[in-house]
Design a protein around this motif. Sequence first.
Motif, PDB file in Angstrom:
ATOM      1  N   GLY A  31       0.764  -1.235   0.000  1.00 19.69           N
ATOM      2  CA  GLY A  31       0.000   0.000   0.000  1.00 19.69           C
ATOM      3  C   GLY A  31       0.791   1.279   0.000  1.00 19.69           C
ATOM      4  O   GLY A  31       0.215   2.370   0.141  1.00 19.69           O
ATOM      5  N   LEU A  85      -3.525  11.184  -6.956  1.00 13.36           N
ATOM      6  CA  LEU A  85      -3.483   9.729  -6.887  1.00 13.36           C
ATOM      7  C   LEU A  85      -4.908   9.223  -6.836  1.00 13.36           C
ATOM      8  O   LEU A  85      -5.649   9.515  -5.883  1.00 13.36           O
ATOM      9  N   ASN A  86      -5.301   8.505  -7.868  1.00  9.72           N
ATOM     10  CA  ASN A  86      -6.679   8.006  -7.971  1.00  9.72           C
ATOM     11  C   ASN A  86      -7.685   9.140  -7.782  1.00  9.72           C
ATOM     12  O   ASN A  86      -8.735   8.989  -7.149  1.00  9.72           O
ATOM     13  N   LEU A 105      -2.339   3.070  -1.062  1.00 11.21           N
ATOM     14  CA  LEU A 105      -2.603   2.513  -2.383  1.00 11.21           C
ATOM     15  C   LEU A 105      -3.575   1.339  -2.260  1.00 11.21           C
ATOM     16  O   LEU A 105      -3.475   0.518  -1.352  1.00 11.21           O
ATOM     17  N   LYS A 106      -4.514   1.261  -3.181  1.00  9.45           N
ATOM     18  CA  LYS A 106      -5.448   0.140  -3.181  1.00  9.45           C
ATOM     19  C   LYS A 106      -4.805  -1.065  -3.860  1.00  9.45           C
ATOM     20  O   LYS A 106      -3.853  -0.929  -4.649  1.00  9.45           O
ATOM     21  N   GLU A 146      -4.485  -1.692  -9.611  1.00  6.67           N
ATOM     22  CA  GLU A 146      -3.929  -0.529 -10.298  1.00  6.67           C
ATOM     23  C   GLU A 146      -4.303   0.783  -9.615  1.00  6.67           C
ATOM     24  O   GLU A 146      -5.439   0.980  -9.186  1.00  6.67           O
ATOM     25  N   ASN A 147      -3.310   1.662  -9.512  1.00  6.31           N
ATOM     26  CA  ASN A 147      -3.478   3.008  -8.977  1.00  6.31           C
ATOM     27  C   ASN A 147      -2.906   3.986  -9.990  1.00  6.31           C
ATOM     28  O   ASN A 147      -1.804   3.753 -10.511  1.00  6.31           O
ATOM     29  N   THR A 148      -3.596   5.056 -10.251  1.00 10.58           N
ATOM     30  CA  THR A 148      -3.160   6.010 -11.264  1.00 10.58           C
ATOM     31  C   THR A 148      -2.638   7.286 -10.604  1.00 10.58           C
ATOM     32  O   THR A 148      -3.355   7.952  -9.850  1.00 10.58           O
ATOM     33  N   THR A 198       0.896  -0.605  -9.687  1.00 14.56           N
ATOM     34  CA  THR A 198       0.145  -1.810  -9.333  1.00 14.56           C
ATOM     35  C   THR A 198       0.600  -2.305  -7.976  1.00 14.56           C
ATOM     36  O   THR A 198       1.775  -2.646  -7.787  1.00 14.56           O
ATOM     37  N   ASN A 199      -0.328  -2.319  -7.047  1.00 11.49           N
ATOM     38  CA  ASN A 199      -0.019  -2.651  -5.652  1.00 11.49           C
ATOM     39  C   ASN A 199      -0.579  -4.012  -5.271  1.00 11.49           C
ATOM     40  O   ASN A 199      -1.727  -4.337  -5.584  1.00 11.49           O
TER      41      ASN A 199
END
Length: 845
Positions: free
Chosen positions: A60, A81-82, A105-106, A109-111, A130-131
């Motif tokens: 995360g 972030l997202n 972070l989820k 994928e996180n943008t 990518t987490n």
Amino acid sequence: MLPHPTRKALPAPAPWRLAAVALASVLLASCGGGGGGGDGGGGAIQINTLSNRADLVSDGDALVEITAPPGQIDKGLLVNLNGANVASSFTRQGNGRLVGLLTGLKTGENTLEVQFSSRGIGQSERLVITNAPRSGPIYSGAQVKPFYCATPTPQPASGSTPATNGSGLSGQPDANCNIPTETKLYYRTTTASSGTGACSLAIPDPAWNSDGVNGTIPAQPAAPANPCWKPYTAGTTPADMATITTENGRTLPFVVRLERGTMNRGIYDIAVLFDPAKEWKSTAPQAQWNGKVYYSFGASTGQPRRQARPTATAWSAQEEQLKRGWLVVGNSMTDSVKNSNRVLMTETVMMMKEHIIDTYGPIRFTMGTGCSGGSINSNMNLSIFPGLLDGVVTSCTYPDSETTTLEVGDCTLLVEAYQKTRVLNLWSSMGLTQSQINARKGAINGHPDQSGCQAWYNAFGSNGRPGVYSQRTVGALGNGAQRLSDWDTGTIRTVPFETNNCELPNTAVYNPANPTATANLPRCNAWAWGESIWGHIGTTATPQDTRDNVGVQYGLKALLAGSITVEEFVTLNEEIGGTNKDSELRAARTQADTAALETAYRSGIVASGKNLAKAPIIDLRGWDDSNINVPPGQNPVAVNSSGTGLSGNTIPIHHQWYSWAIRDRITRDAGDANNQALWRFARTGLAAPGTVGLEAFNVMDQWLTALVTEPSNRSIEAKVRATRPNEARDFCLKPDDTTQSNRIYDMAVCDADPWLKPAASPRQVAGGPRSEDVLKCQLKPLNRSEYTGVAFTDAQWQRMQVVFQGGVCDWSKPGVGQQAAQSPLTFRNGPGGQPLGDAPTSTRF
């Protein structure tokens, strides 16, 4: 590998690598991969993940760098972030750089999107991160189940539910075996750790692991009565607190911060010098840390399905590293006795290094170390995931687990064959004494005597068993006299109780005696523990594996040398047979699965000489070839004072030739082995004499320090060789040197000493290469003319044709499925794996 600005990306087959650097200078790297940055469509903005590749992030959080032209970055950036504003997470580092730790972070994928706050300036840039969860996996594939979490205190077995191990943590595990992280402070006392009144370097809060075989809970191990390390309360100054000066010249109290938690379902310890009065952030580490990481890997090998604390060298015993400013780390999933899935092991190292960077700051370089199974994990990191470790110091060294299994399997079959009626009757008819018989066993085994194969048989001959079994042993039962007699004769006895290799109740695992009813219960060998890597045979629950001895002519070189007769040679190969997938003896030879062979080579699980050539290696090679014939200064095996056991080394399995197998692979694949230093000794057994072990650490530190600052654009292989210190050259200490101080640099002199000259393995006696990396040989027809000086009778030759109907090994050809490593591979999409590919980069949007 970790960070430094001058380290260049590796050429294929390693598709990515991080280069270690200081945050204040250039891009930080970690765990072998390049950061996630691209050219940013003209260079206005670039985004890089610093603690790992953007597609391999876990837990995360991620340390991220944003770069832009200095004159423009001062005008401000929008960082989302997202969709949420995270600009406050970043701080300026100068030279147009922002660095920040992104949290929350989820999973998946996180943008991350970055753009200038003033419209019309530059471009907008996006990076997908990518987490994976803290419990994993990332690239090792589906996790094996069932797997039982540790608890604050051990719990007894109940029916088919196993006993649990004590975690050393106060929190309860969740469904994925995550346990809340805890930190404690300890100080080093001024008491010496040797001599009169010495303190103990044992871990101050000892591990408390239950007996998973029979479900009993042992007594809580006592903390050392006179510990070298005591709990520390911030702000106090104990009278017996030591003070040290680090290698970067900082003098401070010898206080360490111990962090214990879980990662990838393993339990870890991280220890580092710490000043409780000061803050520590990844973007601003405390100055006494030198940026170096010392990673200890545990010995032996196993595949228990129970979470446990690591058994590798305790942080409390690594005071040389700690007082100089190193960070020391270990995890039970990188402890060979707790995890024999080597891809999962490397994944755990990667996750631990990312956690260190996210929590403590940039890593300058990482040194790996370990003996036996710890050496396997050290070398397999270099092979499976080049760059995770920058260099290794190993002892009791093996190249990898799959090829070591060759000798284990051959020795197991040979020890059984030597006790078969036809073989015993043949030797009896020849009028041989037991001493003469044992000389023949040694010649066939490739060892100084019979004890090496017997030791393999006892220690790991049953490790490949997937279900319930009763252990068979040589010389491990009865009184001292009987045990000594068994070692001499090779007599096998069966332990009168059943067990399994999962550390689960016998009712909870597969049972070959009842295969249909237990078919869907867990299997308990290394290939089942790594089923995400190997896959299964068809639709069955049986994992594919690499074991094979088809076409192997046991004792071939002993026959050609006249050490055994033709009749002994033919009879042995008739009787030796093989095993089935349940590791049960059978008349037919053992057959490997072709897909497993290909996976073993492509993944680097068979240690690749080309990949090993990319890192400095110091190999401390001691003597462990026999418990009967031993060098000067050692005692041969004998009945101990109670008359009930054996003294001395009773499991001689760390044979010297393994170091040369590694050297041969590197030389074959890279042209030379000038990245590997061999330091040989025999008088002190496996333990390095005097200060040799500490010197190896110092020399590797010197080597890596030069390597990470080497400014040229040469290949990593060339840099490793160019920066090798003179102190890293090969040498030996002869066993008749009572002071172990006269270093011999003439390798011819070293090789002439019978205790320093490597012997061989059963597979090498059968004609195989010393590199010992042909898991399954290609075959050729039997040819009577190839047995120079050997006269088969027609009847004996007909028997040979029956044994080797498909042909005999053609050692002039590569093994079946043998190919260059394409590591690192990812097993996200299933067994067999696929090349990981290039690291993701940020792109304009």
